[in-house]
Scaffold this motif. Structure first.
Motif, PDB file in Angstrom:
ATOM      1  N   ASP A  30       0.818  -1.219   0.000  1.00 35.02           N
ATOM      2  CA  ASP A  30       0.000   0.000   0.000  1.00 35.02           C
ATOM      3  C   ASP A  30       0.847   1.262   0.000  1.00 35.02           C
ATOM      4  N   ASP A  88     -13.852   8.064  -4.642  1.00 31.70           N
ATOM      5  CA  ASP A  88     -14.336   6.799  -4.089  1.00 31.70           C
ATOM      6  C   ASP A  88     -13.153   5.878  -3.776  1.00 31.70           C
ATOM      7  N   SER A  89     -12.187   6.457  -3.071  1.00 28.95           N
ATOM      8  CA  SER A  89     -10.981   5.670  -2.802  1.00 28.95           C
ATOM      9  C   SER A  89     -10.278   6.203  -1.540  1.00 28.95           C
ATOM     10  N   TYR A  90      -9.023   5.847  -1.400  1.00 23.98           N
ATOM     11  CA  TYR A  90      -8.219   6.324  -0.270  1.00 23.98           C
ATOM     12  C   TYR A  90      -6.990   7.019  -0.808  1.00 23.98           C
ATOM     13  N   ASN A 143     -15.516   7.203  12.350  1.00 29.88           N
ATOM     14  CA  ASN A 143     -16.031   6.124  11.486  1.00 29.88           C
ATOM     15  C   ASN A 143     -15.176   5.877  10.248  1.00 29.88           C
ATOM     16  N   SER A 144     -13.934   6.361  10.251  1.00 25.63           N
ATOM     17  CA  SER A 144     -13.090   6.095   9.075  1.00 25.63           C
ATOM     18  C   SER A 144     -12.204   4.877   9.302  1.00 25.63           C
ATOM     19  N   TRP A 171     -18.112  10.113   9.144  1.00 27.40           N
ATOM     20  CA  TRP A 171     -18.551   9.305   8.015  1.00 27.40           C
ATOM     21  C   TRP A 171     -19.726   8.437   8.425  1.00 27.40           C
ATOM     22  N   SER A 172     -20.670   8.301   7.487  1.00 28.33           N
ATOM     23  CA  SER A 172     -21.797   7.409   7.755  1.00 28.33           C
ATOM     24  C   SER A 172     -22.266   6.815   6.435  1.00 28.33           C
ATOM     25  N   ARG A 173     -22.979   5.751   6.541  1.00 27.29           N
ATOM     26  CA  ARG A 173     -23.433   5.072   5.333  1.00 27.29           C
ATOM     27  C   ARG A 173     -24.683   5.748   4.783  1.00 27.29           C
ATOM     28  N   PHE A 182     -18.738   2.966   9.591  1.00 26.64           N
ATOM     29  CA  PHE A 182     -18.333   3.071   8.193  1.00 26.64           C
ATOM     30  C   PHE A 182     -17.693   1.757   7.798  1.00 26.64           C
ATOM     31  N   PHE A 183     -18.132   1.210   6.705  1.00 26.05           N
ATOM     32  CA  PHE A 183     -17.609  -0.106   6.323  1.00 26.05           C
ATOM     33  C   PHE A 183     -16.474   0.047   5.326  1.00 26.05           C
ATOM     34  N   LYS A 184     -15.353  -0.438   5.719  1.00 29.02           N
ATOM     35  CA  LYS A 184     -14.156  -0.333   4.892  1.00 29.02           C
ATOM     36  C   LYS A 184     -13.711  -1.749   4.574  1.00 29.02           C
ATOM     37  N   PRO A 185     -13.101  -1.959   3.445  1.00 26.36           N
ATOM     38  CA  PRO A 185     -12.572  -3.297   3.207  1.00 26.36           C
ATOM     39  C   PRO A 185     -11.635  -3.682   4.350  1.00 26.36           C
ATOM     40  N   PHE A 210      -5.719  -3.600  -4.133  1.00 24.08           N
ATOM     41  CA  PHE A 210      -5.159  -2.494  -3.379  1.00 24.08           C
ATOM     42  C   PHE A 210      -4.819  -1.300  -4.255  1.00 24.08           C
ATOM     43  N   CYS A 229      -6.785  -0.189  -6.442  1.00 27.40           N
ATOM     44  CA  CYS A 229      -8.015   0.579  -6.599  1.00 27.40           C
ATOM     45  C   CYS A 229      -8.954   0.252  -5.450  1.00 27.40           C
ATOM     46  N   ARG A 230      -8.529   0.581  -4.248  1.00 27.64           N
ATOM     47  CA  ARG A 230      -9.418   0.366  -3.115  1.00 27.64           C
ATOM     48  C   ARG A 230     -10.568   1.361  -3.202  1.00 27.64           C
ATOM     49  N   SER A 231     -11.764   0.880  -2.983  1.00 27.68           N
ATOM     50  CA  SER A 231     -12.924   1.771  -3.073  1.00 27.68           C
ATOM     51  C   SER A 231     -13.390   2.143  -1.685  1.00 27.68           C
ATOM     52  N   LEU A 232     -13.898   3.368  -1.595  1.00 28.94           N
ATOM     53  CA  LEU A 232     -14.356   3.858  -0.302  1.00 28.94           C
ATOM     54  C   LEU A 232     -15.753   3.337   0.022  1.00 28.94           C
ATOM     55  N   HIS A 233     -16.556   3.151  -1.027  1.00 30.31           N
ATOM     56  CA  HIS A 233     -17.963   2.828  -0.748  1.00 30.31           C
ATOM     57  C   HIS A 233     -18.100   1.463  -0.079  1.00 30.31           C
ATOM     58  N   SER A 234     -19.139   1.338   0.728  1.00 25.46           N
ATOM     59  CA  SER A 234     -19.189   0.232   1.673  1.00 25.46           C
ATOM     60  C   SER A 234     -19.435  -1.105   1.011  1.00 25.46           C
TER      61      SER A 234
END
Lengths: 182, 437, 333
Positions: free
Chosen positions: B239, B306-308, B347-348, B429-431, C3-6, C20, C22-27
């Motif tokens: 990473d 939509d990533s980190y 929540n991160s 953060w929340s869903r 928050f749901f993360k991989p 890794f 392209c890790r996505s943020l969405h749950s």
């Protein structure tokens, strides 16, 4: 529990253990127990969860001597108390032990190396001698290189012993011949 | 007076003599002694040969009777006593069967008095010392021969250090001989019980190759395996950086009354990690080089993509480390990017804080190195929000030699940390369910 | 709701390098990952045993073997070995000279062959058998001072038929017998085949097997050669045709022969059902005749016509030379 089950249990256990040679030392801080704590009959002995009472009379007249012999034999191939107690050494003695061990390894290595060097020298001398012979006389060289098909050491050849033989010289000795099968 | 066996043979005597005749006092390890009168410090400070002889257990004539192999006829010593041997290690006082009748390591008086050494151990030990001592001497004679070769090469080019030799062939030759010397010096002392005892009691002097070797082996056995295991399991590699083969032991702690060198991967409180961490760098080598430490958080949410993304937390560069002094002096180093305390948003999840240790090329100061004609956009190299550690490494020509890791999550102290350092309110953060039509 | 993360390091099934990158943020991101099972890549370059990281095993695994605290500790060199000393001082030079041939080259053994790639199905197909449908053989190296043969170990095993026909407990005496003779702890031997006529079924415990090494091997060899073999009735020796082509010689000893071991002979009443032994000498000799020469030097007699399988120049094969290596003529590549 039948003897069959008993024996298979011993097998299973004997798979997992590492047996160690018993060795003597004055340094054991605990007096070592005898390796096999059996008596012939009337003694209860325990192997893990198993209990066998020997010498106990049953309706059929108790265990036969053959069976008792088998149980005694099982105790020989079982794993219980095969290894002596672990040697408890003080830190200083452990270091001494380490030093002795390393010195021993060093001595062995030096011996091995000198032996290998000697063998290597012999091999090189053989090579040189063969080369010389080839140059000097190709016929003799060809004869020297002609090895017999089957080569054997003489049958009287023995591994030397540390003591002399009972009969110092056998004057009636004749070359032995092994029986040949046609 | 009876003579102590082994380790008091020719080379040792010679080195003792060299030590005693040296004008300046020889730096040596703080070597403890079980018997006060045998303290090597006092022995070596004293230039009287008879004192030394008494300490070793031989006569002063014995010391002078043998020719000193370190000093060629009518010349300067080729090698100093420091280089040749370890003053503390030349005799095993606490292993001496006459000095210590009962092992001092047994604390209980009862055990000590009832303890019996194995029969014959002392005799065998004496003999072993003689055998090993002879071997050790032959190794040091080899060292002397090789050293004279290196010296000859250096003298040919008129330089003092190997890396100053201009001819590449001669330099590599000298370097190879030096490697051989180092190896021989390790092997010569590896069987010495005194060395092992000093090392195991944590009194190793890292100036000597054998102690560095033992320390490296000890580190490689468990701590390095643990570090690599955690880096892999927690996906710090790949990473942040693509791979690693750690050669340097990097240790991290946060200052405070309960400061400790923590294991990699530990989850810490944000209050603890708000302080600037302290570092130790064990190189296990007798050299001076410069290092850079980078701390990165690869778990910052990047909502737009939509990533980190990676956040840069700290860059400390030009850390000068001498082989035997592992502590990092922050004030003597350059703070390229000041420390930003970890403050995970609510929540991160759990954030990883990867500490990377880079070796700076050729021991020089940190500077951008252009490679080829390709232009690098330097403006974004040290961008805190979108930090690319791989780009950073290649731009500065660094080499990753060590790593460490800790983790933080949003906890009861995070808001206080934010307030204290003025980091503002973080996102919570929340869903949310997105309708797909 | 958190928050749901991989999750990292938990769901190995879904992890890959691509993941890794392209890790996505969405749950619900993990649900779109490929569900194939992959081998998780390793990125570091350090070799270590995973078990050493377990605190339970750290003490055990970090104590070296020479340390008396180790469970593997075994006292070294408790007795001198007559056989070993003899080999080192006398036999090794003799054997080197006896096996010597001048300017010998390496003889490349018959090897499995690559497919020529003319068909796409050749990819991943097992290699072709050696030329002439022969067995794959190891290379025969030149006989130098480094390749002087010696006996590495002796395997002894016994088969007790009564353990099949009567009761499994019949196996106990033969096991103990083998342990007493060799001084090594035996392992159970299982039948590999079913033979209806013998009422033998597969994978039954029908005997015991032992590998003897080191000083015990030498002791066993000396006893066998000096005490047992000379007294076996009508014993001619080991058949010259015995051997596995690669320097390992086997022979059998019948129950009458086994009775001559001092351990058995001392108290014959104790042993009810003595079984015969199969004995295999494992040597570093490269061919059988060399192994026989070695064993004959240790006093083992041989009889009968000799077999020369896998022996260069004597087994009927022809060889060609090429760049310092000798090849079998039909296996040249």
């Amino acid at each position: 529990m039948s003897l069959h089950q008993l024996s298979s249990m011993f097998w299973r256990r004997s798979q997992t253990i590492i047996s160690r040679t018993a060795f003597q030392s004055a340094a054991v801080s605990r007096i070592p127990q005898p390796l096999h704590n059996f008596e012939v009959s009337g003694v209860k002995f325990t192997h893990g969860s198993l209990e066998v009472t020997r010498g106990k009379r049953t309706k059929s007249g108790g265990s036969s001597p053959q069976k008792i012999r088998l149980v005694n034999m099982l105790s020989l191939i079982g794993r219980v108390r095969k290894a002596p107690y672990r040697l408890k050494l003080s830190y200083e003695d452990l270091l001494r032990h380490r030093t002795i061990h390393r010195a021993w390894q060093l001595v062995k290595r030096q011996e091995r190396e000198s032996r290998n060097t000697e063998l290597m020298t012999q091999y090189q001398k053989i090579q040189v001698a063969c080369d010389e012979l080839e140059k000097a006389s190709p016929e003799l060289f060809a004869q020297a290189m002609d090895k017999p098909k089957s080569l054997r050491f003489p049958p009287e050849y023995r591994i030397p012993t540390e003591t002399p033989p009972n009969v110092s010289w056998d004057s009636s000795w004749k070359k032995a011949t092994l029986p040949q099968v046609k | 007076m009876p003579r102590l066996p082994g380790f008091v043979s020719q080379a040792s005597r010679a080195s003792l003599r060299a030590a005693s005749t040296a004008t300046s006092s020889i730096p040596h390890s703080a070597s403890p002694s079980f018997a006060d009168e045998l303290d090597p410090k006092s022995i070596l400070a004293d230039k009287d040969l008879s004192t030394i002889a008494r300490a070793i257990g031989c006569s002063a004539d014995d010391l002078t009777a043998f020719p000193n192999p370190t000093v060629p006829a009518g010349g300067e010593p080729l090698i100093t006593a420091r280089q040749l041997t370890m003053p503390a290690a030349m005799r095993p006082p606490f292993l001496d069967w006459r000095v210590q009748m009962k092992p001092a390591s047994l604390k209980s008086k009862k055990f000590r008095n009832t303890y019996l050494s194995p029969i014959g151990l002392d005799g065998a030990f004496r003999e072993a010392l003689e055998i090993l001592g002879k071997d050790r001497d032959t190794k040091y004679v080899q060292v002397l021969k090789l050293q004279s070769k290196v010296d000859a090469i250096k003298a040919q080019f008129g330089v003092l250090e190997t890396n100053e030799i201009t001819d590449i062939k001669a330099r590599s030759e000298a370097y190879l001989i030096e490697v051989k010397i180092e190896k021989l010096r390790i092997l010569a002392e590896l069987s010495n019980p005194e060395v092992i005892a000093q090392f195991e009691r944590g009194r190793a002097d890292m100036q000597f190759p054998v102690y560095r070797y033992l320390a490296r082996k000890k580190w490689e056995q468990i701590p390095r395996a643990q570090l690599v295991d955690r880096l892999e399991n927690m996906h710090v590699i790949p990473d942040t950086m693509p791979y690693i083969k750690p050669t340097v032991d990097l240790r991290v702690r946060f200052p405070g009354p309960t400061a400790y060198w923590f294991d990699p991967g530990r989850i810490l409180s944000t209050a603890v990690t708000a302080q600037v961490p302290e570092f130790q760098i064990n190189t296990f080598e007798d050299k001076t080089s410069r290092y850079t430490i980078v701390i990165v958080d690869p778990d910052t949410p990047d909502f737009a993509n939509d990533s980190y993304k990676s956040t840069l937390h700290y860059i400390l560069s030009d850390i000068e480390i001498h082989g035997n002094k592992p502590d990092v002096d922050t004030e003597a180093s350059t703070v390229v990017v000041p420390y930003l305390p970890p403050h995970p948003e609510k929540n991160s999840g759990i954030h990883r804080y990867a500490v990377w240790l880079f070796e700076q090329p050729d021991g020089e100061r940190l500077a951008i190195r252009q490679r080829g004609s390709k232009e690098i956009d330097n403006s974004k190299l040290l961008d805190r929000d979108e930090f690319d550690i791989r780009l950073f490494r290649s731009a500065y020509g660094l080499k990753a030699v060590g790593a460490h890791l800790w983790r933080n999550k949003y906890d009861s102290q995070t808001e206080a940390v934010r307030e204290k350092f003025g980091l503002g309110q973080g996102t919570v953060w929340s869903r949310a369910r997105i309708q797909h039509y | 709701m958190a928050f749901f993360k991989p999750s990292f390091g938990t769901d190995l099934r879904r992890q890959s390098t691509a993941f890794f990158q392209c890790r996505s943020l969405h749950s619900s991101a993990p649900q779109f990952k490929s569900p194939v099972s992959i081998v998780h890549p390793v990125h570091h370059r350090v070799r270590y045993k995973k078990s050493i990281l377990h605190p339970k095993y750290q003490t055990l695994l970090t104590i070296p073997k020479w340390d008396p605290r180790s469970h593997l500790f075994k006292p070294q060199a408790v007795q001198p070995s007559r056989v070993k000393t003899h080999w080192e001082t006398t036999l090794a030079p003799d054997l080197m000279l006896a096996n010597y041939s001048h300017n010998e080259l390496k003889l490349r053994g018959r090897k499995h062959q690559e497919w020529d790639g003319s068909s796409p199905y050749h990819v991943n197909r097992p290699l072709r058998s050696p030329a002439g449908n022969a067995m794959a053989t190891p290379d025969i190296l030149p006989r130098t001072f480094r390749t002087v043969p010696f006996v590495t170990s002796i395997w002894v095993n016994t088969f007790n038929h009564r353990a099949v026909t009567e009761h499994a407990e019949r196996n106990i005496p033969s096991t103990v017998m083998i342990q007493q003779i060799t001084g090594v702890k035996p392992a159970p031997a299982y039948s590999g085949v079913s033979i209806m006529q013998w009422r033998l079924r597969k994978e039954r415990n029908v005997g015991a097997v032992v590998e003897i090494k080191g000083a015990k091997k030498d002791q066993f060899l000396a006893t066998l050669v000096e005490v047992v073999m000379p007294r076996v009735k009508d014993f001619q020796g080991i058949a010259n045709s015995s051997g596995d082509k690669f320097g390992n010689i086997s022979f059998g000893l019948d129950p009458e022969g086994v009775r001559l071991f001092p351990e058995i002979e001392g108290n014959p009443d104790l042993w009810s059902g003595i079984t015969g032994l199969n004995i295999t000498f494992v040597t570093t000799a490269q061919t059988d005749p060399e192994a026989r020469l070695l064993l004959s030097s240790l006093g083992v007699p041989f009889y009968g016509r000799e077999r020369f399988h896998n022996v260069p120049n004597l087994d009927g094969t022809k060889q060609t030379r090429k760049k310092g290596v000798v090849y079998y003529e039909n296996s040249q590549e």
